[in-house]
Motif scaffolding. Structure first.
Motif, PDB file in Angstrom:
ATOM      1  N   THR A  40       0.838  -1.203   0.000  1.00  0.00           N
ATOM      2  CA  THR A  40       0.000   0.000   0.000  1.00  0.00           C
ATOM      3  C   THR A  40       0.873   1.253   0.000  1.00  0.00           C
ATOM      4  O   THR A  40       2.028   1.220   0.414  1.00  0.00           O
ATOM      5  N   SER A  88       0.152   5.841   0.329  1.00  0.00           N
ATOM      6  CA  SER A  88      -0.866   6.846   0.665  1.00  0.00           C
ATOM      7  C   SER A  88      -1.513   7.366  -0.613  1.00  0.00           C
ATOM      8  O   SER A  88      -0.899   7.359  -1.690  1.00  0.00           O
ATOM      9  N   GLU A 104       0.609  10.013  -2.248  1.00  0.00           N
ATOM     10  CA  GLU A 104       1.651   9.521  -3.157  1.00  0.00           C
ATOM     11  C   GLU A 104       1.057   9.145  -4.516  1.00  0.00           C
ATOM     12  O   GLU A 104       1.622   9.458  -5.557  1.00  0.00           O
ATOM     13  N   LYS A 135      -6.235  11.919   2.090  1.00  0.00           N
ATOM     14  CA  LYS A 135      -4.950  11.778   1.398  1.00  0.00           C
ATOM     15  C   LYS A 135      -3.935  10.963   2.194  1.00  0.00           C
ATOM     16  O   LYS A 135      -2.943  10.500   1.657  1.00  0.00           O
ATOM     17  N   LYS A 136      -4.213  10.731   3.483  1.00  0.00           N
ATOM     18  CA  LYS A 136      -3.359   9.886   4.316  1.00  0.00           C
ATOM     19  C   LYS A 136      -3.715   8.401   4.179  1.00  0.00           C
ATOM     20  O   LYS A 136      -2.946   7.540   4.585  1.00  0.00           O
ATOM     21  N   ALA A 137      -4.891   8.126   3.634  1.00  0.00           N
ATOM     22  CA  ALA A 137      -5.379   6.746   3.545  1.00  0.00           C
ATOM     23  C   ALA A 137      -4.471   5.894   2.669  1.00  0.00           C
ATOM     24  O   ALA A 137      -3.875   6.379   1.697  1.00  0.00           O
ATOM     25  N   GLN A 138      -4.379   4.616   3.018  1.00  0.00           N
ATOM     26  CA  GLN A 138      -3.553   3.658   2.293  1.00  0.00           C
ATOM     27  C   GLN A 138      -4.387   2.907   1.249  1.00  0.00           C
ATOM     28  O   GLN A 138      -5.495   2.445   1.562  1.00  0.00           O
ATOM     29  N   TYR A 152     -10.831   2.488   5.715  1.00  0.00           N
ATOM     30  CA  TYR A 152      -9.957   3.646   5.864  1.00  0.00           C
ATOM     31  C   TYR A 152      -8.836   3.271   6.816  1.00  0.00           C
ATOM     32  O   TYR A 152      -9.059   3.062   8.005  1.00  0.00           O
ATOM     33  N   THR A 208      -4.606   4.240   7.781  1.00  0.00           N
ATOM     34  CA  THR A 208      -3.505   5.175   7.532  1.00  0.00           C
ATOM     35  C   THR A 208      -2.148   4.526   7.760  1.00  0.00           C
ATOM     36  O   THR A 208      -1.124   5.129   7.440  1.00  0.00           O
ATOM     37  N   THR A 248       0.672   1.759   6.857  1.00  0.00           N
ATOM     38  CA  THR A 248       1.087   0.941   5.728  1.00  0.00           C
ATOM     39  C   THR A 248       0.873  -0.542   6.045  1.00  0.00           C
ATOM     40  O   THR A 248       1.169  -0.983   7.148  1.00  0.00           O
TER      41      THR A 248
END
Length: 183
Positions: free
Chosen positions: A44, A46, A49, A80-83, A177, A179, A181
């Protein structure tokens, strides 16, 4: 491979017409290829990225489609922090261009909408066009994405593709959801 071939042809056409734009295109293609090599080993990454890669991809495709390609990407900072698995969103955006924008004389807008609802992440990609095939048949890229999210997140994770209205298609992803990895 088709994308790389098309990108190189678009850049080649710009070399004499607009050298600075061609140089920018080469830089974007280089970043995109480097990013895909670095992330392919991760389970995974973010969304932030992935969005960097997508913006390089869209800007590269903008060379080819010019005013026929527009996009709108929306999501709160926590989203945007979600993996997500690498190239998940990229696959959806690439399909939007391949099956939507490229088939329309006028082109259109790709919308990427991301929302968090408690412990779930919803990603919706909307593009102009019509579904082809019968009852939700999908190509290899989407089938691989379905398989990957189910391996990582279980049976509750899913990808659906359906008509949004008579002129647009909606691809939606629902995953937990997270955050941290996934190792």
């Amino acid at each position: 491979p088709h994308f790389v071939f098309n990108a190189l042809n678009s850049i080649r056409a710009l070399i004499t017409e607009d050298p600075s734009k061609a140089k920018k295109g080469i830089n974007q293609l280089s970043k995109l290829l480097r990013s895909s090599l670095l992330t392919e080993r991760k389970k995974t990454i973010s969304i932030a990225e992935e969005l960097d890669t997508i913006l390089d991809y869209l800007n590269l495709e903008k060379i080819r489609y010019e005013d026929r390609l527009e996009w709108d990407i929306r999501g709160e900072a926590d989203v945007k922090k979600a993996q997500i698995p690498p190239m998940l969103l990229q696959t959806l955006v690439e399909n939007s261009i391949k099956h939507g924008i490229s088939h329309s004389v006028k082109g259109g807008k790709i919308e990427v909408l991301m929302e968090r609802s408690e412990d779930l992440l919803s990603i919706r990609v909307i593009n102009p066009g019509h579904l082809k095939g019968k009852g939700g048949e999908v190509g290899v890229g989407l089938e691989n994405s379905r398989h990957r999210i189910q391996l990582l997140f279980g049976e509750t994770a899913h990808i659906d593709i359906k008509p949004l209205d008579k002129n647009r298609v909606l691809a939606s992803v629902m995953i937990p959801y997270l955050t941290e990895t996934i190792a």
